[in-house]
Design a protein around this motif. Structure first.
Motif, PDB file in Angstrom:
ATOM      1  N   ARG A   4       0.835  -1.180   0.000  1.00 49.76           N
ATOM      2  CA  ARG A   4       0.000   0.000   0.000  1.00 49.76           C
ATOM      3  C   ARG A   4       0.876   1.238   0.000  1.00 49.76           C
ATOM      4  NH1 ARG A   4      -5.277   0.664   1.182  1.00 49.76           N
ATOM      5  NH2 ARG A   4      -5.395  -1.509   1.755  1.00 49.76           N
ATOM      6  N   ARG A  55     -15.214   0.182  -5.746  1.00 48.31           N
ATOM      7  CA  ARG A  55     -13.972  -0.605  -5.708  1.00 48.31           C
ATOM      8  C   ARG A  55     -13.695  -1.150  -7.114  1.00 48.31           C
ATOM      9  NH1 ARG A  55     -11.992  -1.987  -0.766  1.00 48.31           N
ATOM     10  NH2 ARG A  55     -11.014  -3.897  -1.555  1.00 48.31           N
ATOM     11  N   LYS A  78      -9.766   7.083 -11.007  1.00 48.61           N
ATOM     12  CA  LYS A  78      -9.778   7.651  -9.660  1.00 48.61           C
ATOM     13  C   LYS A  78     -10.494   8.992  -9.635  1.00 48.61           C
ATOM     14  CE  LYS A  78      -8.186   7.351  -5.341  1.00 48.61           C
ATOM     15  NZ  LYS A  78      -8.500   6.225  -4.436  1.00 48.61           N
ATOM     16  N   ASP A  83     -13.128   9.088  -4.007  1.00 43.13           N
ATOM     17  CA  ASP A  83     -13.129   8.260  -2.800  1.00 43.13           C
ATOM     18  C   ASP A  83     -13.157   6.765  -3.116  1.00 43.13           C
ATOM     19  OD1 ASP A  83     -15.733   8.217  -3.788  1.00 43.13           O
ATOM     20  OD2 ASP A  83     -16.632   8.055  -1.782  1.00 43.13           O
ATOM     21  N   HIS A  85     -11.892   3.045  -4.134  1.00 41.89           N
ATOM     22  CA  HIS A  85     -10.697   2.241  -3.877  1.00 41.89           C
ATOM     23  C   HIS A  85     -10.220   1.670  -5.205  1.00 41.89           C
ATOM     24  CE1 HIS A  85      -8.109  -0.443  -1.391  1.00 41.89           C
ATOM     25  NE2 HIS A  85      -8.301  -1.295  -2.388  1.00 41.89           N
ATOM     26  N   GLU A 103      -2.501   7.330  -7.438  1.00 38.70           N
ATOM     27  CA  GLU A 103      -3.925   6.995  -7.564  1.00 38.70           C
ATOM     28  C   GLU A 103      -4.249   5.589  -7.090  1.00 38.70           C
ATOM     29  OE1 GLU A 103      -2.621  10.059 -10.379  1.00 38.70           O
ATOM     30  OE2 GLU A 103      -2.018   7.970 -10.172  1.00 38.70           O
ATOM     31  N   ASP A 105      -4.490   2.557  -4.422  1.00 42.44           N
ATOM     32  CA  ASP A 105      -4.633   2.336  -2.980  1.00 42.44           C
ATOM     33  C   ASP A 105      -4.102   0.979  -2.536  1.00 42.44           C
ATOM     34  OD1 ASP A 105      -6.287   4.790  -2.416  1.00 42.44           O
ATOM     35  OD2 ASP A 105      -7.617   3.797  -3.841  1.00 42.44           O
ATOM     36  N   GLU A 106      -3.981   0.045  -3.463  1.00 46.47           N
ATOM     37  CA  GLU A 106      -3.585  -1.317  -3.101  1.00 46.47           C
ATOM     38  C   GLU A 106      -2.892  -1.961  -4.298  1.00 46.47           C
ATOM     39  OE1 GLU A 106      -5.854  -5.479  -1.731  1.00 46.47           O
ATOM     40  OE2 GLU A 106      -6.998  -3.769  -2.512  1.00 46.47           O
TER      41      GLU A 106
END
Length: 288
Positions: A4, A55, A78, A83, A85, A103, A105-106
């Motif tokens: 992350r 998501r 994004k 907001d 994910h 941009e 998140d994971e």
């Protein structure tokens, strides 16, 4: 394996002019004014819902450069819902860049059996484990980014088996239920697009667009500091222009012959009087 990005998002932009002919820059990293680009037409599916999904999984199972070329499309995803994910599924090599994308998140890392760089393995256990991870991720949609010579259907099968409801990608043949939204693969029958344009066209087909088409990368402060210190030891003043040359490539088709590199850089150095720094990995030491 996941990772992350912890720092606050910060896009890296700015203008970089390599050579000038009169007052006209030959190349620039800044966005250029252009007319409207026609939105590509989906073969099946609809754009409904893509702007609101919370998501999204971006699939780019290639190398570092391929991941970087996808960053404008990821930024568009994004920006459509800040907001949301955004997860990136990429290879071990691509993950090197994945953790530096503001941009994203994971980052999920997987080396699939249909990619050339993946070491030979005994069976599908790693693929089964990935399907379980993706199924637990609660993703609303997946976007499969590929080059024109690479089929999207193996990755589409993975995300289909993981139960991700909406799946977008290019396809040369009818993917039927593997992709819920898909664009017909026009290349190489039509002129091959720049890689950035190809990925932007894919997300534009479901209504996701951006005016900022620059590449995106967050440079860690310690990395910047190390490079500045090393350049200082070489006598290079970073407040003045200097040239970085990275001649290596993982694809032989993109490898420029060493004598041509030398001639090109010699010409640029003579025209600009810029100091030249060559870069490369351990396997490229002899080439450099």
């Amino acid at each position: 394996m996941t990772g992350r990005a912890d720092a606050a998002p910060r896009a890296v932009g700015g203008r970089l002019t390599v050579l000038e002919a009169g007052d006209r820059p030959l190349w620039s990293a800044a966005p250029q004014a252009a007319g409207p680009v026609p939105r590509p037409m989906l073969a099946t599916g609809a754009s409904r819902g893509w702007s609101s999904f919370g998501r999204i999984l971006c699939v780019r199972l290639d190398a570092i450069g391929d991941v970087l070329m996808t960053t404008p499309a990821i930024r568009a995803l994004k920006a459509a819902r800040p907001d949301r994910h955004v997860a990136l599924l990429t290879s071990t090599a691509g993950a090197t860049a994945g953790g530096l994308l503001p941009e994203v998140d994971e980052v999920l890392v997987h080396d699939p059996p249909w990619m050339k760089a993946t070491p030979e393995r005994d069976g599908p256990d790693a693929d089964r484990a990935l399907i379980e991870v993706l199924a637990a991720g609660g993703y609303d949609a997946a976007v499969i980014f590929t080059v024109q010579s690479q089929p999207a259907l193996p990755a589409a099968l993975l995300v289909y088996l993981a139960g991700i409801p909406r799946r977008l990608g290019h396809s040369r043949e009818n993917p039927y239920q593997l992709l819920t939204e898909w664009l017909p693969e026009p290349e190489p029958d039509e002129p091959v697009r720049h890689e950035v344009r190809r990925q932007l066209d894919l997300v534009a087909a479901v209504g996701i667009e951006t005016a900022d088409e620059r590449l995106s990368l967050r440079v860690p402060a310690d990395a910047s500091r190390r490079v500045r210190d090393r350049l200082g030891r070489l006598g290079i003043d970073v407040r003045r222009p200097w040239l970085l040359v990275h001649p290596g490539s993982t694809a032989p088709s993109r490898t420029y012959p060493a004598p041509f590199w030398a001639a090109a850089v010699r010409e640029i150095a003579a025209a600009t009087d810029w100091p030249v720094v060559w870069s490369g990995g351990p396997n490229e030491r002899s080439f450099v």
